[in-house]
Design an enzyme around this catalytic site. Sequence first.
Site, PDB file in Angstrom:
ATOM      1  N   GLN A  11     -16.304  37.034  93.740  1.00  0.00           N
ATOM      2  CA  GLN A  11     -17.022  35.755  93.771  1.00  0.00           C
ATOM      3  C   GLN A  11     -17.134  35.106  92.394  1.00  0.00           C
ATOM      4  O   GLN A  11     -17.157  33.884  92.281  1.00  0.00           O
ATOM      5  CB  GLN A  11     -18.409  35.938  94.401  1.00  0.00           C
ATOM      6  CG  GLN A  11     -18.359  36.219  95.894  1.00  0.00           C
ATOM      7  CD  GLN A  11     -17.515  35.200  96.652  1.00  0.00           C
ATOM      8  OE1 GLN A  11     -17.733  33.998  96.560  1.00  0.00           O
ATOM      9  NE2 GLN A  11     -16.513  35.678  97.389  1.00  0.00           N
ATOM     10  N   ASP A  69      -4.644  38.157  88.647  1.00  0.00           N
ATOM     11  CA  ASP A  69      -4.925  39.552  88.339  1.00  0.00           C
ATOM     12  C   ASP A  69      -5.223  39.588  86.851  1.00  0.00           C
ATOM     13  O   ASP A  69      -4.447  39.090  86.038  1.00  0.00           O
ATOM     14  CB  ASP A  69      -3.781  40.494  88.694  1.00  0.00           C
ATOM     15  CG  ASP A  69      -4.298  41.927  88.813  1.00  0.00           C
ATOM     16  OD1 ASP A  69      -5.228  42.144  89.621  1.00  0.00           O
ATOM     17  OD2 ASP A  69      -3.817  42.812  88.098  1.00  0.00           O
ATOM     18  N   GLY A 155     -18.492  40.156  85.080  1.00  0.00           N
ATOM     19  CA  GLY A 155     -17.661  41.264  84.619  1.00  0.00           C
ATOM     20  C   GLY A 155     -18.069  41.767  83.248  1.00  0.00           C
ATOM     21  O   GLY A 155     -19.237  42.072  82.997  1.00  0.00           O
ATOM     22  N   LYS A 177     -16.140  28.070  77.553  1.00  0.00           N
ATOM     23  CA  LYS A 177     -15.411  29.242  78.032  1.00  0.00           C
ATOM     24  C   LYS A 177     -14.079  28.823  78.659  1.00  0.00           C
ATOM     25  O   LYS A 177     -13.058  29.483  78.465  1.00  0.00           O
ATOM     26  CB  LYS A 177     -16.253  30.034  79.038  1.00  0.00           C
ATOM     27  CG  LYS A 177     -15.579  31.336  79.452  1.00  0.00           C
ATOM     28  CD  LYS A 177     -16.374  32.112  80.471  1.00  0.00           C
ATOM     29  CE  LYS A 177     -15.604  33.355  80.896  1.00  0.00           C
ATOM     30  NZ  LYS A 177     -16.199  34.014  82.047  1.00  0.00           N
ATOM     31  N   HIS A 182      -8.938  33.601  78.660  1.00  0.00           N
ATOM     32  CA  HIS A 182      -7.628  34.008  79.161  1.00  0.00           C
ATOM     33  C   HIS A 182      -7.269  33.256  80.437  1.00  0.00           C
ATOM     34  O   HIS A 182      -6.132  32.829  80.621  1.00  0.00           O
ATOM     35  CB  HIS A 182      -7.615  35.518  79.402  1.00  0.00           C
ATOM     36  CG  HIS A 182      -8.751  36.015  80.253  1.00  0.00           C
ATOM     37  ND1 HIS A 182     -10.077  35.712  80.003  1.00  0.00           N
ATOM     38  CD2 HIS A 182      -8.771  36.797  81.366  1.00  0.00           C
ATOM     39  CE1 HIS A 182     -10.842  36.290  80.907  1.00  0.00           C
ATOM     40  NE2 HIS A 182     -10.075  36.952  81.744  1.00  0.00           N
ATOM     41  N   ARG A 183      -8.250  33.066  81.308  1.00  0.00           N
ATOM     42  CA  ARG A 183      -8.014  32.374  82.576  1.00  0.00           C
ATOM     43  C   ARG A 183      -7.755  30.888  82.339  1.00  0.00           C
ATOM     44  O   ARG A 183      -6.868  30.292  82.946  1.00  0.00           O
ATOM     45  CB  ARG A 183      -9.220  32.596  83.498  1.00  0.00           C
ATOM     46  CG  ARG A 183      -8.960  32.254  84.940  1.00  0.00           C
ATOM     47  CD  ARG A 183     -10.017  32.869  85.855  1.00  0.00           C
ATOM     48  NE  ARG A 183      -9.812  34.307  85.949  1.00  0.00           N
ATOM     49  CZ  ARG A 183     -10.673  35.228  85.496  1.00  0.00           C
ATOM     50  NH1 ARG A 183     -11.817  34.874  84.944  1.00  0.00           N
ATOM     51  NH2 ARG A 183     -10.395  36.506  85.604  1.00  0.00           N
TER      52      ARG A 183
END
Length: 200
Positions: A11, A69, A155, A177, A182-183
């Site tokens: 989520q 991923d 996380g 952010k 990374h995303r």
Amino acid sequence: MKKIVLATGNQGKVREMADLLSDFGFDVVAQSEFNVPEAAETGTTFIENAIIKARHAAQITGLPTIADDSGLEVDYLNGAPGIYSARYAGEHASDGDNLNKLLMAMQDVPDDQRSARFHCVLVLMRHADDPTPIVCHGKWEGKILTAPHGSNGFGYDPIFWVPEENCASAELEPVRKKQLSHRGKALQKLFKAIEEQRTC
């Protein structure tokens, strides 16, 4: 707005990705809305697992699918937790369980040996049999803190130090952010690739 399925049951990722993707004109639908079960992540790399998840959701929904991923790679731990980041403390571990296991593993490790990075691999599968899925990678360098800080994100964000901002990832405003993570970096590459294909 183009409808696209997000192949994750996490989520935190759903919220973050829906926010990021809406900036690019996509209407994101979580795979859970189609009762898509989680795919077995049998790959040995972030890329393999992202392709497995994207193809699985595309087969069931019949819609274009984006799979993510991602994970945290800690140098002192020889790259762990890596592809096992979401289940570092066990198959059904919570974010808190994983975070605490990592803090224990890094206990007493000197500051100059706490380097780490987040990786994110995004795969866009236009349909289940897509022979050329778009694959993009983003990386975010930082280090592991000795205790959690902040309440944003999810996380490992509370223990991931962001040097350029002098704070933990969980202390960043969501807009910032998006720019650094990374995303966010992987998504920028993904949309650049989509635009390039539209003009071919």
